[in-house]
Design a protein around this motif. Structure first.
Motif, PDB file in Angstrom:
ATOM      1  N   THR A   1       0.835  -1.206   0.000  1.00  0.00           N
ATOM      2  CA  THR A   1       0.000   0.000   0.000  1.00  0.00           C
ATOM      3  C   THR A   1       0.868   1.253   0.000  1.00  0.00           C
ATOM      4  O   THR A   1       0.526   2.254  -0.639  1.00  0.00           O
ATOM      5  CB  THR A   1      -0.931   0.004   1.228  1.00  0.00           C
ATOM      6  OG1 THR A   1      -1.700  -1.203   1.245  1.00  0.00           O
ATOM      7  CG2 THR A   1      -1.887   1.187   1.188  1.00  0.00           C
ATOM      8  N   ALA A   2       1.996   1.196   0.705  1.00  0.00           N
ATOM      9  CA  ALA A   2       2.922   2.337   0.708  1.00  0.00           C
ATOM     10  C   ALA A   2       3.473   2.604  -0.681  1.00  0.00           C
ATOM     11  O   ALA A   2       3.633   3.754  -1.093  1.00  0.00           O
ATOM     12  CB  ALA A   2       4.063   2.076   1.686  1.00  0.00           C
ATOM     13  N   VAL A   3       3.770   1.539  -1.423  1.00  0.00           N
ATOM     14  CA  VAL A   3       4.268   1.696  -2.790  1.00  0.00           C
ATOM     15  C   VAL A   3       3.188   2.297  -3.694  1.00  0.00           C
ATOM     16  O   VAL A   3       3.465   3.131  -4.560  1.00  0.00           O
ATOM     17  CB  VAL A   3       4.739   0.337  -3.346  1.00  0.00           C
ATOM     18  CG1 VAL A   3       5.042   0.437  -4.839  1.00  0.00           C
ATOM     19  CG2 VAL A   3       5.974  -0.134  -2.589  1.00  0.00           C
ATOM     20  N   LEU A   4       1.944   1.887  -3.478  1.00  0.00           N
ATOM     21  CA  LEU A   4       0.839   2.382  -4.292  1.00  0.00           C
ATOM     22  C   LEU A   4       0.430   3.810  -3.938  1.00  0.00           C
ATOM     23  O   LEU A   4      -0.123   4.523  -4.792  1.00  0.00           O
ATOM     24  CB  LEU A   4      -0.373   1.456  -4.126  1.00  0.00           C
ATOM     25  CG  LEU A   4      -0.251   0.047  -4.728  1.00  0.00           C
ATOM     26  CD1 LEU A   4      -1.405  -0.819  -4.258  1.00  0.00           C
ATOM     27  CD2 LEU A   4      -0.222   0.118  -6.241  1.00  0.00           C
ATOM     28  N   ALA A   5       0.696   4.223  -2.693  1.00  0.00           N
ATOM     29  CA  ALA A   5       0.211   5.521  -2.208  1.00  0.00           C
ATOM     30  C   ALA A   5       0.628   6.711  -3.087  1.00  0.00           C
ATOM     31  O   ALA A   5      -0.215   7.552  -3.423  1.00  0.00           O
ATOM     32  CB  ALA A   5       0.651   5.738  -0.767  1.00  0.00           C
ATOM     33  N   PRO A   6       1.911   6.846  -3.485  1.00  0.00           N
ATOM     34  CA  PRO A   6       2.268   7.984  -4.351  1.00  0.00           C
ATOM     35  C   PRO A   6       1.559   7.936  -5.709  1.00  0.00           C
ATOM     36  O   PRO A   6       1.249   8.992  -6.277  1.00  0.00           O
ATOM     37  CB  PRO A   6       3.786   7.837  -4.510  1.00  0.00           C
ATOM     38  CG  PRO A   6       4.226   7.023  -3.342  1.00  0.00           C
ATOM     39  CD  PRO A   6       3.102   6.074  -3.095  1.00  0.00           C
TER      40      PRO A   6
ATOM     41  N   VAL B   1       2.286  14.564  -4.017  1.00  0.00           N
ATOM     42  CA  VAL B   1       3.063  13.353  -4.298  1.00  0.00           C
ATOM     43  C   VAL B   1       4.352  13.327  -3.482  1.00  0.00           C
ATOM     44  O   VAL B   1       4.740  12.274  -2.945  1.00  0.00           O
ATOM     45  CB  VAL B   1       3.384  13.258  -5.808  1.00  0.00           C
ATOM     46  CG1 VAL B   1       4.392  12.134  -6.064  1.00  0.00           C
ATOM     47  CG2 VAL B   1       2.125  13.017  -6.612  1.00  0.00           C
ATOM     48  N   LEU B   2       5.033  14.469  -3.362  1.00  0.00           N
ATOM     49  CA  LEU B   2       6.302  14.509  -2.622  1.00  0.00           C
ATOM     50  C   LEU B   2       6.148  14.101  -1.159  1.00  0.00           C
ATOM     51  O   LEU B   2       6.861  13.190  -0.701  1.00  0.00           O
ATOM     52  CB  LEU B   2       6.935  15.897  -2.734  1.00  0.00           C
ATOM     53  CG  LEU B   2       8.214  16.110  -1.909  1.00  0.00           C
ATOM     54  CD1 LEU B   2       9.300  15.138  -2.344  1.00  0.00           C
ATOM     55  CD2 LEU B   2       8.701  17.557  -2.030  1.00  0.00           C
ATOM     56  N   PRO B   3       5.242  14.735  -0.370  1.00  0.00           N
ATOM     57  CA  PRO B   3       5.129  14.300   1.035  1.00  0.00           C
ATOM     58  C   PRO B   3       4.688  12.861   1.187  1.00  0.00           C
ATOM     59  O   PRO B   3       5.149  12.157   2.096  1.00  0.00           O
ATOM     60  CB  PRO B   3       4.102  15.280   1.633  1.00  0.00           C
ATOM     61  CG  PRO B   3       3.412  15.907   0.483  1.00  0.00           C
ATOM     62  CD  PRO B   3       4.402  15.910  -0.636  1.00  0.00           C
ATOM     63  N   VAL B   4       3.817  12.391   0.295  1.00  0.00           N
ATOM     64  CA  VAL B   4       3.371  11.000   0.373  1.00  0.00           C
ATOM     65  C   VAL B   4       4.528  10.055   0.049  1.00  0.00           C
ATOM     66  O   VAL B   4       4.703   9.026   0.706  1.00  0.00           O
ATOM     67  CB  VAL B   4       2.174  10.756  -0.572  1.00  0.00           C
ATOM     68  CG1 VAL B   4       1.883   9.256  -0.716  1.00  0.00           C
ATOM     69  CG2 VAL B   4       0.935  11.483  -0.050  1.00  0.00           C
ATOM     70  N   ALA B   5       5.336  10.415  -0.934  1.00  0.00           N
ATOM     71  CA  ALA B   5       6.503   9.598  -1.276  1.00  0.00           C
ATOM     72  C   ALA B   5       7.493   9.542  -0.110  1.00  0.00           C
ATOM     73  O   ALA B   5       8.113   8.494   0.150  1.00  0.00           O
ATOM     74  CB  ALA B   5       7.186  10.154  -2.524  1.00  0.00           C
TER      75      ALA B   5
END
Length: 205
Positions: free
Chosen positions: A149-154, A165-169
């Motif tokens: 899910t972390a990989v998919l989040a951005p 996108v930056l803070p989520v990444a």
């Protein structure tokens, strides 16, 4: 007060909020074993589910997400830029991972990270939640569900609101780093699957 000063103050506030360990406090209030000494030894919702049941785990999950969501939302309302919001969100997670109130030994920060992403929008929050639930059901591994899910989040964030996108990444990277031990256990077949135990009866001991 300029944006730099506001960001520093919010970073400190976020770390302080993150340092409040929901898992340890909920277990103390409900007279459950210390999650740092039971199950996986991780003071998080998944381990509390193992030792205390659904209701205790739900409380931990809610408060862990809240301490990530509030600093991020406040920073957003203050008009801080995406990079600043990322540092604030990461600080809340670092507080959870290295809590100053509990000997700097905390959890993995997954719920806090996802909570920090929640203010971006309901659509992102629901998508992340559905992805995590499906992955847990399919794999039976909370760690695999969290990492995937972390990989998919951005990617989801880019679709829903590319400004963040930056803070989520940044948060996703932190989650993956924190799961390096889980990756090794998965490799050798020693990772624990999700399970739930009934809450032990209260005693006077």
């Amino acid at each position: 007060m300029n944006d730099f000063t506001l960001t520093i103050l919010m970073i400190l506030a976020a770390y302080t909020a993150g340092s409040i360990s929901s898992a340890i406090l909920v277990c103390k209030i409900r007279r459950l074993p210390d999650p740092r000494t039971q199950g996986s030894g991780n003071p998080g919702a998944t381990n509390v589910l193992r030792i205390g049941g659904v209701s205790s785990a739900a409380l931990v999950l809610f408060f862990d997400m809240l301490k990530g969501a509030l600093p991020s939302y406040i920073g957003y309302k203050m008009g801080l830029d995406a990079a600043s919001l990322g540092f604030i969100a990461v600080s809340a997670c670092l507080g959870h991972i290295f809590p100053m109130f509990f000997g700097f030994k905390g959890g993995k920060g997954v719920a806090t990270a996802f909570g920090a992403m929640a203010p971006i929008g309901d659509d992102l929050s629901v998508t992340l939640m559905i992805s995590w639930v499906i992955l847990v059901i399919v794999t039976r591994y909370s760690s695999v569900a969290a990492m995937a899910t972390a990989v998919l989040a951005p990617v989801y964030t880019w679709y829903f609101d590319e400004r963040f996108v930056l803070p989520v990444a940044m948060l996703s990277t932190l989650i993956l780093i924190r799961h390096k031990d889980n990756i090794e256990r998965l490799r050798v077949g020693e990772e624990s699957k999700v399970s739930r135990k009934k809450k032990p009866p209260l005693t006077n001991e």
